[in-house]
Design an enzyme around this catalytic site. Structure first.
Site, PDB file in Angstrom:
ATOM      1  N   TYR A 146       0.949  -1.007   0.152  1.00  0.00           N
ATOM      2  CA  TYR A 146      -0.216   0.023   0.081  1.00  0.00           C
ATOM      3  C   TYR A 146       0.948   1.507  -0.181  1.00  0.00           C
ATOM      4  CZ  TYR A 146      -3.548   3.108   1.862  1.00  0.00           C
ATOM      5  OH  TYR A 146      -4.501   4.314   1.836  1.00  0.00           O
TER       6      TYR A 146
HETATM    7  P1  NAP Z   1     -13.679   2.390   0.103  1.00  0.00           P
HETATM    8  O1  NAP Z   1     -14.735   3.073   1.035  1.00  0.00           O
HETATM    9  O2  NAP Z   1     -13.536   0.792   0.062  1.00  0.00           O
HETATM   10  O3  NAP Z   1     -14.010   2.585  -1.351  1.00  0.00           O
HETATM   11  C1  NAP Z   1     -13.275   2.011  -2.043  1.00  0.00           C
HETATM   12  C2  NAP Z   1     -13.690   2.010  -3.490  1.00  0.00           C
HETATM   13  O4  NAP Z   1     -12.722   1.557  -4.710  1.00  0.00           O
HETATM   14  C3  NAP Z   1     -14.569   1.030  -3.598  1.00  0.00           C
HETATM   15  O5  NAP Z   1     -15.525   2.148  -5.157  1.00  0.00           O
HETATM   16  C4  NAP Z   1     -14.285   0.039  -4.642  1.00  0.00           C
HETATM   17  O6  NAP Z   1     -15.520  -0.054  -5.863  1.00  0.00           O
HETATM   18  C5  NAP Z   1     -13.427   1.292  -5.491  1.00  0.00           C
HETATM   19  N1  NAP Z   1     -12.180  -0.497  -6.010  1.00  0.00           N
HETATM   20  C6  NAP Z   1     -11.566  -1.173  -5.315  1.00  0.00           C
HETATM   21  N2  NAP Z   1     -10.812  -2.147  -6.325  1.00  0.00           N
HETATM   22  C7  NAP Z   1     -11.200  -1.471  -7.834  1.00  0.00           C
HETATM   23  C8  NAP Z   1     -11.286  -2.417  -8.476  1.00  0.00           C
HETATM   24  N3  NAP Z   1      -9.587  -3.381  -8.896  1.00  0.00           N
HETATM   25  N4  NAP Z   1     -11.840  -1.683  -9.585  1.00  0.00           N
HETATM   26  C9  NAP Z   1     -12.382  -1.125  -9.503  1.00  0.00           C
HETATM   27  N5  NAP Z   1     -12.274  -0.124  -8.240  1.00  0.00           N
HETATM   28  C10 NAP Z   1     -11.990  -0.794  -7.189  1.00  0.00           C
HETATM   29  O7  NAP Z   1     -12.658   2.812   0.484  1.00  0.00           O
HETATM   30  P2  NAP Z   1     -12.136   4.434   0.968  1.00  0.00           P
HETATM   31  O8  NAP Z   1     -11.538   4.361   2.149  1.00  0.00           O
HETATM   32  O9  NAP Z   1     -13.254   5.174   0.390  1.00  0.00           O
HETATM   33  O10 NAP Z   1     -10.592   4.576   0.355  1.00  0.00           O
HETATM   34  C11 NAP Z   1     -10.947   5.892  -0.941  1.00  0.00           C
HETATM   35  C12 NAP Z   1      -8.808   6.275  -1.492  1.00  0.00           C
HETATM   36  O11 NAP Z   1      -8.855   7.074   0.054  1.00  0.00           O
HETATM   37  C13 NAP Z   1      -8.260   5.405  -1.554  1.00  0.00           C
HETATM   38  O12 NAP Z   1      -7.540   5.091  -2.422  1.00  0.00           O
HETATM   39  C14 NAP Z   1      -7.774   5.090  -0.649  1.00  0.00           C
HETATM   40  O13 NAP Z   1      -6.508   3.866  -0.144  1.00  0.00           O
HETATM   41  C15 NAP Z   1      -7.407   6.112   0.491  1.00  0.00           C
HETATM   42  N6  NAP Z   1      -7.449   6.039   1.627  1.00  0.00           N
HETATM   43  C16 NAP Z   1      -8.420   5.955   2.273  1.00  0.00           C
HETATM   44  C17 NAP Z   1      -8.191   6.483   3.944  1.00  0.00           C
HETATM   45  C18 NAP Z   1      -9.149   5.200   4.919  1.00  0.00           C
HETATM   46  O14 NAP Z   1      -9.038   5.611   6.069  1.00  0.00           O
HETATM   47  N7  NAP Z   1     -10.320   5.762   4.796  1.00  0.00           N
HETATM   48  C19 NAP Z   1      -7.483   6.925   3.758  1.00  0.00           C
HETATM   49  C20 NAP Z   1      -5.803   7.143   3.480  1.00  0.00           C
HETATM   50  C21 NAP Z   1      -5.984   6.913   2.048  1.00  0.00           C
HETATM   51  P3  NAP Z   1     -15.999  -1.534  -5.956  1.00  0.00           P
HETATM   52  O15 NAP Z   1     -15.846  -0.896  -4.128  1.00  0.00           O
HETATM   53  O16 NAP Z   1     -17.765  -1.040  -6.295  1.00  0.00           O
HETATM   54  O17 NAP Z   1     -15.382  -2.836  -5.888  1.00  0.00           O
END
Ligand code: NAP
Length: 256
Positions: A146
């Protein structure tokens, strides 16, 4: 009407970004793999300014399908929000090749290919925003693949900013700290996870989807028009301080 592609719009931060951009008058092509949750986004959003496409971004034809969907509906693309991601990595020594490939595919190769293929359609005033992480800014326990992917995405952001800035195309990264979404919700039950996040964040709450969506929208707005090649960290001060809460300071020392 300006048009944004938002990846990972079926959940969490991407869902929030899509809604915020639509509220700001921008049309959004939202992507994810889960068609049902994408339909939920469309149902909550102005139908004139939302379209969705269910696609696995690791597939070779994914960028073309996503870009074509935006062009077919609105004939232009102004913003690319590379947000899709996967979480719960293992540390380096526990990461096998399949896991490494998957993390790099979703969070580095897919954003790279999308950015490359959307470039010919962007005009002066356009912008790319890559959602990275505090794990690309400071060391991250258990970051492994990651951290590697997000670090690469940070470097890609500064390259794009440098290479295409002269054409009026900006690129920045937004690095969230722990933000309450389906990616991390289950981990908040773990007292160790809470300790290294809540007890080390001076601002007295966890991150919210709106915190990140507002920052992404700001970078797409005229107010952000001279910001290029930056990472904006949105984490309540977690990564830039050596803060410890009173509770943590008073906790009884347990010798190892
Ligand atoms: P989330 O709720 O799990 O959402 C992840 C999204 O990515 C979902 O819409 C999922 O789509 C999509 N995705 C994953 N694999 C995919 C693939 N192979 N093809 C197409 N779509 C895919 O996560 P989130 O927390 O909102 O994260 C969003 C971003 O923020 C990420 O890049 C994460 O690394 C970053 N981030 C999050 C946090 C945190 O604490 N939440 C902290 C730092 C950075 P489906 O479910 O429809 O497949």
């Amino acid at each position: 009407m300006r048009v944004a592609i938002v990846t990972g719009a079926s959940s969490g931060i991407g869902f929030g970004c899509a809604k915020k951009l639509v509220d700001d008058g921008i049309a959004v092509l939202g992507t994810g793999r889960d068609a049902e949750r994408l339909a939920g986004l469309a149902a909550e959003t102005d139908p004139d300014r939302i379209a969705t496409v269910a696609v696995d971004l690791t597939e070779d034809d994914a960028p073309q399908r996503v870009i074509d969907a935006a062009l077919d509906r609105w004939g232009r693309v102004d913003f690319l929000i590379n947000n899709a991601g996967v979480g719960s990595p293992q540390p380096l020594h526990e990461t096998d090749d399949d896991t490494l490939d998957h993390f790099l595919d979703v969070m580095l190769r897919a954003p790279f290919r999308l950015a490359r293929d959307v470039l010919p359609h962007l005009r002066a005033g356009s912008a790319i925003v890559n959602v990275t992480s505090t794990f690309a800014v400071v060391g991250g326990l258990r970051g492994g693949a990651y951290s590697a992917a997000k670090g690469g995405l940070t470097a890609l952001s500064t390259h794009i900013a440098c290479q295409y800035g002269a054409q009026g195309i900006r690129c920045n990264a937004v690095a969230p700290g722990v933000t309450v979404t389906p990616m991390v919700e289950h981990r908040l039950d773990d007292p160790r996870f809470r300790k290294i996040n809540t007890e080390m964040t001076p601002y007295p709450r966890l991150g919210r989807v709106e915190d990140i969506a507002n920052t992404v929208a700001f970078l797409c707005s005229d107010a952000g028009a001279f910001i290029n090649g930056q990472t904006i960290v949105v984490d309540g001060g977690w990564s830039s301080t050596k803060y410890l809460s009173d509770f943590a300071l008073d906790a009884e020392w347990v010798p190892r």
